[in-house]
Design a protein around this motif. Structure first.
Motif, PDB file in Angstrom:
ATOM      1  N   LEU A 151      -4.788  -4.274  -4.021  1.00 20.68           N
ATOM      2  CA  LEU A 151      -4.851  -2.878  -3.593  1.00 20.68           C
ATOM      3  C   LEU A 151      -4.822  -1.920  -4.783  1.00 20.68           C
ATOM      4  O   LEU A 151      -5.596  -0.955  -4.825  1.00 20.68           O
ATOM      5  CB  LEU A 151      -3.694  -2.586  -2.633  1.00 20.68           C
ATOM      6  N   GLU A 179      -4.537   3.858   7.744  1.00 15.19           N
ATOM      7  CA  GLU A 179      -5.245   4.226   6.515  1.00 15.19           C
ATOM      8  C   GLU A 179      -5.451   2.999   5.626  1.00 15.19           C
ATOM      9  O   GLU A 179      -6.526   2.805   5.038  1.00 15.19           O
ATOM     10  CB  GLU A 179      -4.448   5.297   5.761  1.00 15.19           C
ATOM     11  N   MET A 180      -4.414   2.160   5.514  1.00 17.62           N
ATOM     12  CA  MET A 180      -4.515   0.934   4.723  1.00 17.62           C
ATOM     13  C   MET A 180      -5.568  -0.005   5.282  1.00 17.62           C
ATOM     14  O   MET A 180      -6.388  -0.564   4.531  1.00 17.62           O
ATOM     15  CB  MET A 180      -3.140   0.259   4.687  1.00 17.62           C
ATOM     16  N   ASP A 222      -8.176   0.766   7.130  1.00 17.30           N
ATOM     17  CA  ASP A 222      -9.492   1.354   6.891  1.00 17.30           C
ATOM     18  C   ASP A 222      -9.912   1.173   5.424  1.00 17.30           C
ATOM     19  O   ASP A 222     -11.073   0.875   5.125  1.00 17.30           O
ATOM     20  CB  ASP A 222      -9.492   2.835   7.265  1.00 17.30           C
ATOM     21  N   PHE A 223      -8.954   1.362   4.503  1.00 16.09           N
ATOM     22  CA  PHE A 223      -9.216   1.164   3.076  1.00 16.09           C
ATOM     23  C   PHE A 223      -9.635  -0.286   2.814  1.00 16.09           C
ATOM     24  O   PHE A 223     -10.597  -0.547   2.073  1.00 16.09           O
ATOM     25  CB  PHE A 223      -7.958   1.509   2.281  1.00 16.09           C
ATOM     26  N   CYS A 224      -8.918  -1.214   3.424  1.00 23.78           N
ATOM     27  CA  CYS A 224      -9.258  -2.634   3.252  1.00 23.78           C
ATOM     28  C   CYS A 224     -10.633  -2.938   3.842  1.00 23.78           C
ATOM     29  O   CYS A 224     -11.394  -3.740   3.280  1.00 23.78           O
ATOM     30  CB  CYS A 224      -8.190  -3.510   3.886  1.00 23.78           C
ATOM     31  N   LYS A 250       0.451   4.561  -2.524  1.00 20.63           N
ATOM     32  CA  LYS A 250       0.039   5.892  -2.049  1.00 20.63           C
ATOM     33  C   LYS A 250       1.106   6.943  -2.350  1.00 20.63           C
ATOM     34  O   LYS A 250       0.788   8.047  -2.806  1.00 20.63           O
ATOM     35  CB  LYS A 250      -0.247   5.844  -0.549  1.00 20.63           C
ATOM     36  N   GLN A 283     -13.134  -0.844   3.996  1.00 26.06           N
ATOM     37  CA  GLN A 283     -14.120  -0.253   3.081  1.00 26.06           C
ATOM     38  C   GLN A 283     -14.305  -1.096   1.824  1.00 26.06           C
ATOM     39  O   GLN A 283     -15.414  -1.184   1.279  1.00 26.06           O
ATOM     40  CB  GLN A 283     -13.681   1.157   2.685  1.00 26.06           C
ATOM     41  N   HIS A 284     -13.234  -1.733   1.372  1.00 25.21           N
ATOM     42  CA  HIS A 284     -13.280  -2.487   0.114  1.00 25.21           C
ATOM     43  C   HIS A 284     -13.334  -4.001   0.320  1.00 25.21           C
ATOM     44  O   HIS A 284     -13.334  -4.752  -0.666  1.00 25.21           O
ATOM     45  CB  HIS A 284     -12.066  -2.128  -0.752  1.00 25.21           C
ATOM     46  N   MET A 294      -7.760   0.744  -5.965  1.00 22.81           N
ATOM     47  CA  MET A 294      -7.497   2.183  -6.118  1.00 22.81           C
ATOM     48  C   MET A 294      -7.907   2.704  -7.494  1.00 22.81           C
ATOM     49  O   MET A 294      -7.832   3.902  -7.751  1.00 22.81           O
ATOM     50  CB  MET A 294      -6.009   2.462  -5.875  1.00 22.81           C
ATOM     51  N   PHE A 334       0.823  -1.214   0.000  1.00 26.97           N
ATOM     52  CA  PHE A 334       0.000   0.000   0.000  1.00 26.97           C
ATOM     53  C   PHE A 334       0.857   1.265   0.000  1.00 26.97           C
ATOM     54  O   PHE A 334       0.557   2.233  -0.709  1.00 26.97           O
ATOM     55  CB  PHE A 334      -0.902  -0.026   1.236  1.00 26.97           C
TER      56      PHE A 334
END
Length: 353
Positions: A195, A304-305, A307-309, A170, A311-312, A199, A166
């Motif tokens: 990932l 952040e990673m 949370d992103f995971c 980013k 969400q997805h 994105m 990740f």
């Protein structure tokens, strides 16, 4: 009170891991005590256990892809409560006041970050022991919140393999319209595919193995390029904004440089050491192409990673093992015989050696 802790450890570079007992410290005011549920098995664990990098301290309890539940918090802890699902990655401390730490780049701490295992506690000088154990005590500043909607076992490898993939995505601003290449399909590579796809990038896997196409597409690859096939490599010329190279050993980078777009970057995340054969700088200078490196990610970026995971709905593809099978798992990792990350069910520690 201090807790006698069961673990698996090795005592030399040539000795298999076996049952080991030690005392975890009492939580300090800023500490979180965690019962470990699952711990991923990283290739780094093997390198350190077998002293491949010449920095091993024994006895060693490996493991830095940790997911568990909070059992106790110190008086000064405000971010966590008993029962929270949490993670611990590769670091448990840093100086927290140097330039890199101030930017949230604790992994690049000027005085060296304190690693989860094979390190030394900054406050009391004791050795750090990792996640192949029943429990761990960590400063709240280095504990991560794991989204409850993720399978906790499959989330464990996110704490290293996930953030290692990740962070460069980013840093090099990957998003919709980006073209990303991934070299190698292992623990890191399969996370980079997932990932980058989430994105919004167009994603291509470079591989030496023709049989990996179906798996790569299932993980998010739009295209597969056989790096041993000259015509396919030529067809990929001038395409990629970023190539994430996950290969963990010395290999020839020169064939990949022409596949970068002008201003593109190859970032190494899997290999530490001299580049062999030597890198030809001509295509780099003439088209402003770069070869770079990246190490895990800072704490804020790791959160952040996660949370992103969350969400997805992204987790690692894992094979669950008992701790008693760890030595056999190491041999299988060295043969690339896992899809794509071993995770230890730490409940198996109750079964003994």
């Amino acid at each position: 009170m201090t807790a006698q802790t069961r673990a698996f450890a090795t005592h030399s570079a040539t000795e298999p891991l076996g049952l080991f007992s030690f005392v975890r410290r009492d939580p300090r005011a800023e500490d979180v005590a965690i019962d470990i549920l699952f711990c991923g098995v990283c290739h780094t664990d093997i390198h350190h256990s077998r002293d491949d990098w010449g920095r091993a301290n024994y006895p060693m309890v490996p493991g830095h892809e940790i997911v568990g539940r909070v059992t106790e918090v110190g008086a000064g802890v405000s971010r966590f409560k008993v029962g929270d699902l949490v993670g611990v990655g590769c670091m448990v401390d840093s100086c927290q006041h140097c330039g890199p730490c101030g930017k949230g780049w604790e992994q690049y701490c000027d005085s060296g970050s304190t690693f989860t295992y094979n390190g030394v506690d900054r406050q009391d000088g004791s050795p750090t022991y990792g996640g192949y154990s029943e429990r761990i005590v960590v400063s709240q500043n280095f504990v991560l919140k794991v989204p409850e909607n993720l399978d906790p076992a499959a989330a464990a490898p996110l704490l290293c393999a996930g953030v290692t993939s990740f962070s460069p995505l980013k840093h090099w601003n990957v998003g919709p319209g980006s073209k990303v290449g991934v070299v190698g399909l292992g623990g890191l590579g399969h996370m980079a595919l997932k990932l980058a796809k989430a994105m919004g990038a167009g994603v291509t896997l470079f591989t030496r193995s023709p049989g990996k196409e179906a798996d790569a597409r299932a993980l998010g690859a739009d295209h597969i390029v056989l790096s041993t096939h000259p015509d396919q490599m030529t067809a990929a010329t001038n395409q990629f904004d970023l190539i994430v190279d996950t290969v963990p050993y010395a290999h020839d980078l020169n064939p990949y440089v022409p596949t970068l777009a002008v201003g593109g970057t190859i970032v190494l995340v899997g290999y530490l050491g001299p580049v062999e054969p030597a890198l030809n700088t001509s295509p780099m200078v003439l088209k402003r192409k770069s070869v770079a490196g990246s190490l895990i990610g800072g704490i804020a970026e790791t959160q952040e990673m996660l949370d992103f995971c969350g969400q997805h709905g992204i987790t690692a593809d894992i094979e669950m093992i008992k701790i008693q099978d760890i030595n056999a798992a190491y041999e299988r990792v060295l043969k690339s015989d896992v899809k794509y990350r071993f995770v230890i069910d730490m409940a198996s520690l109750k079964e003994g050696a």
